[in-house]
Design an enzyme around this catalytic site. Structure first.
Site, PDB file in Angstrom:
ATOM      1  N   ARG A  72       4.375  14.814  83.064  1.00  0.00           N
ATOM      2  CA  ARG A  72       5.548  15.362  82.353  1.00  0.00           C
ATOM      3  C   ARG A  72       6.825  14.683  82.839  1.00  0.00           C
ATOM      4  O   ARG A  72       7.735  14.425  82.060  1.00  0.00           O
ATOM      5  CB  ARG A  72       5.642  16.876  82.575  1.00  0.00           C
ATOM      6  CG  ARG A  72       4.539  17.630  81.858  1.00  0.00           C
ATOM      7  CD  ARG A  72       4.756  19.121  81.887  1.00  0.00           C
ATOM      8  NE  ARG A  72       5.830  19.522  81.001  1.00  0.00           N
ATOM      9  CZ  ARG A  72       6.368  20.746  80.985  1.00  0.00           C
ATOM     10  NH1 ARG A  72       5.919  21.680  81.808  1.00  0.00           N
ATOM     11  NH2 ARG A  72       7.330  21.041  80.160  1.00  0.00           N
ATOM     12  N   HIS A 122      13.470  28.762  84.002  1.00  0.00           N
ATOM     13  CA  HIS A 122      12.076  28.439  84.353  1.00  0.00           C
ATOM     14  C   HIS A 122      11.962  27.247  85.293  1.00  0.00           C
ATOM     15  O   HIS A 122      10.889  26.670  85.443  1.00  0.00           O
ATOM     16  CB  HIS A 122      11.255  28.185  83.079  1.00  0.00           C
ATOM     17  CG  HIS A 122      11.019  29.424  82.272  1.00  0.00           C
ATOM     18  ND1 HIS A 122      10.574  29.417  80.973  1.00  0.00           N
ATOM     19  CD2 HIS A 122      11.169  30.744  82.597  1.00  0.00           C
ATOM     20  CE1 HIS A 122      10.457  30.661  80.522  1.00  0.00           C
ATOM     21  NE2 HIS A 122      10.814  31.483  81.483  1.00  0.00           N
ATOM     22  N   CYS A 130       9.538  23.719  98.816  1.00  0.00           N
ATOM     23  CA  CYS A 130       8.425  24.021  99.723  1.00  0.00           C
ATOM     24  C   CYS A 130       7.566  25.143  99.130  1.00  0.00           C
ATOM     25  O   CYS A 130       8.090  26.100  98.543  1.00  0.00           O
ATOM     26  CB  CYS A 130       9.000  24.439 101.071  1.00  0.00           C
ATOM     27  SG  CYS A 130       7.727  24.801 102.275  1.00  0.00           S
ATOM     28  N   SER A 195       9.529  30.325  70.421  1.00  0.00           N
ATOM     29  CA  SER A 195       8.582  31.060  69.580  1.00  0.00           C
ATOM     30  C   SER A 195       8.715  32.576  69.692  1.00  0.00           C
ATOM     31  O   SER A 195       8.143  33.311  68.898  1.00  0.00           O
ATOM     32  CB  SER A 195       7.156  30.662  69.960  1.00  0.00           C
ATOM     33  OG  SER A 195       6.962  30.939  71.332  1.00  0.00           O
TER      34      SER A 195
HETATM   35  P1  NAD Z   1       7.008  27.362  72.309  1.00  0.00           P
HETATM   36  O1  NAD Z   1       6.251  26.075  72.402  1.00  0.00           O
HETATM   37  O2  NAD Z   1       6.281  28.630  72.464  1.00  0.00           O
HETATM   38  O3  NAD Z   1       7.720  27.410  70.883  1.00  0.00           O
HETATM   39  C1  NAD Z   1       8.434  26.315  70.381  1.00  0.00           C
HETATM   40  C2  NAD Z   1       9.227  26.775  69.188  1.00  0.00           C
HETATM   41  O4  NAD Z   1      10.014  25.659  68.774  1.00  0.00           O
HETATM   42  C3  NAD Z   1       8.355  27.180  67.989  1.00  0.00           C
HETATM   43  O5  NAD Z   1       8.777  28.431  67.530  1.00  0.00           O
HETATM   44  C4  NAD Z   1       8.650  26.098  66.942  1.00  0.00           C
HETATM   45  O6  NAD Z   1       8.736  26.634  65.621  1.00  0.00           O
HETATM   46  C5  NAD Z   1      10.013  25.617  67.369  1.00  0.00           C
HETATM   47  N1  NAD Z   1      10.329  24.239  66.970  1.00  0.00           N
HETATM   48  C6  NAD Z   1       9.489  23.189  66.756  1.00  0.00           C
HETATM   49  N2  NAD Z   1      10.185  22.097  66.374  1.00  0.00           N
HETATM   50  C7  NAD Z   1      11.502  22.478  66.369  1.00  0.00           C
HETATM   51  C8  NAD Z   1      12.717  21.796  66.058  1.00  0.00           C
HETATM   52  N3  NAD Z   1      12.740  20.509  65.675  1.00  0.00           N
HETATM   53  N4  NAD Z   1      13.886  22.485  66.155  1.00  0.00           N
HETATM   54  C9  NAD Z   1      13.893  23.793  66.534  1.00  0.00           C
HETATM   55  N5  NAD Z   1      12.771  24.484  66.833  1.00  0.00           N
HETATM   56  C10 NAD Z   1      11.589  23.827  66.746  1.00  0.00           C
HETATM   57  O7  NAD Z   1       8.221  27.238  73.333  1.00  0.00           O
HETATM   58  P2  NAD Z   1       9.074  28.327  74.085  1.00  0.00           P
HETATM   59  O8  NAD Z   1       9.339  29.503  73.202  1.00  0.00           O
HETATM   60  O9  NAD Z   1      10.202  27.595  74.697  1.00  0.00           O
HETATM   61  O10 NAD Z   1       8.132  28.916  75.252  1.00  0.00           O
HETATM   62  C11 NAD Z   1       7.104  28.232  75.873  1.00  0.00           C
HETATM   63  C12 NAD Z   1       7.265  27.970  77.373  1.00  0.00           C
HETATM   64  O11 NAD Z   1       6.849  26.616  77.602  1.00  0.00           O
HETATM   65  C13 NAD Z   1       8.665  28.044  77.892  1.00  0.00           C
HETATM   66  O12 NAD Z   1       8.597  28.631  79.127  1.00  0.00           O
HETATM   67  C14 NAD Z   1       9.100  26.615  78.072  1.00  0.00           C
HETATM   68  O13 NAD Z   1       9.843  26.472  79.267  1.00  0.00           O
HETATM   69  C15 NAD Z   1       7.817  25.858  78.292  1.00  0.00           C
HETATM   70  N6  NAD Z   1       7.904  24.475  77.737  1.00  0.00           N
HETATM   71  C16 NAD Z   1       9.001  23.690  78.056  1.00  0.00           C
HETATM   72  C17 NAD Z   1       9.106  22.402  77.539  1.00  0.00           C
HETATM   73  C18 NAD Z   1      10.325  21.575  77.935  1.00  0.00           C
HETATM   74  O14 NAD Z   1      10.843  21.709  79.040  1.00  0.00           O
HETATM   75  N7  NAD Z   1      10.833  20.711  77.043  1.00  0.00           N
HETATM   76  C19 NAD Z   1       8.104  21.897  76.708  1.00  0.00           C
HETATM   77  C20 NAD Z   1       6.989  22.728  76.423  1.00  0.00           C
HETATM   78  C21 NAD Z   1       6.905  24.035  76.956  1.00  0.00           C
END
Ligand code: NAD
Length: 247
Positions: A72, A122, A130, A195
């Site tokens: 990542r 998060h 540590c 989401s």
């Molecule tokens: P999620 O993956 O559950 O949901 C992602 C949401 O983004 C979905 O509802 C989807 O419809 C929407 N989406 C997709 N493309 C989009 C766009 N172009 N513009 C706007 N919205 C769009 O993610 P979440 O609700 O953030 O929760 C999941 C957990 O996973 C969190 O804790 C998060 O920190 C972690 N996560 C973080 C990253 C990162 O740091 N970039 C990546 C993946 C997961």
């Protein structure tokens, strides 16, 4: 609740003394090329969450956990912010401390776009700390990749292993006291690309509504699981909607 494509509603009119709470999720980074949790073929699909994002996973196989976060990190080194990240950085320049930007994302794209005061509830992908909860050495900036058991570095203070500075499933998110205060005093609450399935962040909108003062808006291509708690869902991609929202 109003659910419409984003071009059917006008930009927000934020008053001179009003406070804005923005919560971002994985969706805001999707157009930058970082996969969301649910994306097919994403990095997440190749691992079981409990193996790489839980305290039990870390104790069972720390090398696998570091392997996952190292990939990542490598992916995040190559991506750039998109117009949604830049629009929020511009908003901070205008509102200063009347904007509270809270992200569930661990990537550094808000900072790369110029945001200065980001609350990473998060954790942060490019920080390590540590593993010993009793060792109070603060988390530090770390761009290393650690792929085998032998290459995982140890804490300079207590000698135990370094772990990613990430809030794993079953752990307490960071800065919840500050977040709770900001939820109570905001006039606008806007969630972008989340989401609505991961708590406690998914419950923030209900908390805001319990104070009865803020307008609540969701931005993303589809209705989130907690859509019923928002005044408006503006449907569209973050990179298109967010610059227009704050125009
Ligand atoms: P999620 O993956 O559950 O949901 C992602 C949401 O983004 C979905 O509802 C989807 O419809 C929407 N989406 C997709 N493309 C989009 C766009 N172009 N513009 C706007 N919205 C769009 O993610 P979440 O609700 O953030 O929760 C999941 C957990 O996973 C969190 O804790 C998060 O920190 C972690 N996560 C973080 C990253 C990162 O740091 N970039 C990546 C993946 C997961």
């Amino acid at each position: 609740m109003v659910v419409v494509t984003y071009d059917k509603l006008p930009p927000l009119t934020i008053g001179p003394h009003e406070r804005v709470f923005v919560l971002t999720g994985a969706g805001i980074s999707a157009e930058s090329g970082i996969h969301t949790f649910r994306d097919q073929n994403g990095l997440w699909q190749r691992y079981r969450i409990e193996d790489v994002a839980s305290p039990a996973g870390w104790h069972n196989d720390a090398s696998m956990v570091w392997n996952f976060y190292s990939q990542r990190r490598a992916q995040a080194e190559e991506v750039a912010p998109n117009p949604a990240h830049y629009a929020l950085a511009e908003l901070e320049a205008k509102l200063e401390n009347r904007l509270f930007l809270c992200t569930q994302n661990v990537d550094p794209l808000h900072e790369r776009a110029g945001s200065r005061r980001v609350c990473h509830m998060h954790g942060e992908l490019f920080k390590s700390r540590c593993e010993n909860a009793k060792c109070h050495t603060p988390p530090h900036e770390d761009h290393g990749v650690y792929l085998t058991h032998e290459t995982i570095p140890n804490c300079v203070m207590c000698g135990q292993r370094l772990r990613p500075h990430i809030c794993w499933f079953g752990e307490m998110p960071f800065e919840l006291d500050r977040i709770t205060r900001e939820l109570a005093r905001c006039d606008w609450f806007i969630t972008i690309g989340s989401s609505g399935a991961v708590y406690p962040a998914a419950g923030f909108v209900q908390e805001v509504r319990s104070h009865g003062r803020a307008r609540t808006i969701y931005v993303g291509p589809e209705r989130p699981d907690n859509a019923g708690h928002f005044d408006e869902c503006r449907l569209g991609k973050a990179g298109e909607v967010v610059p227009v929202l704050f125009a």
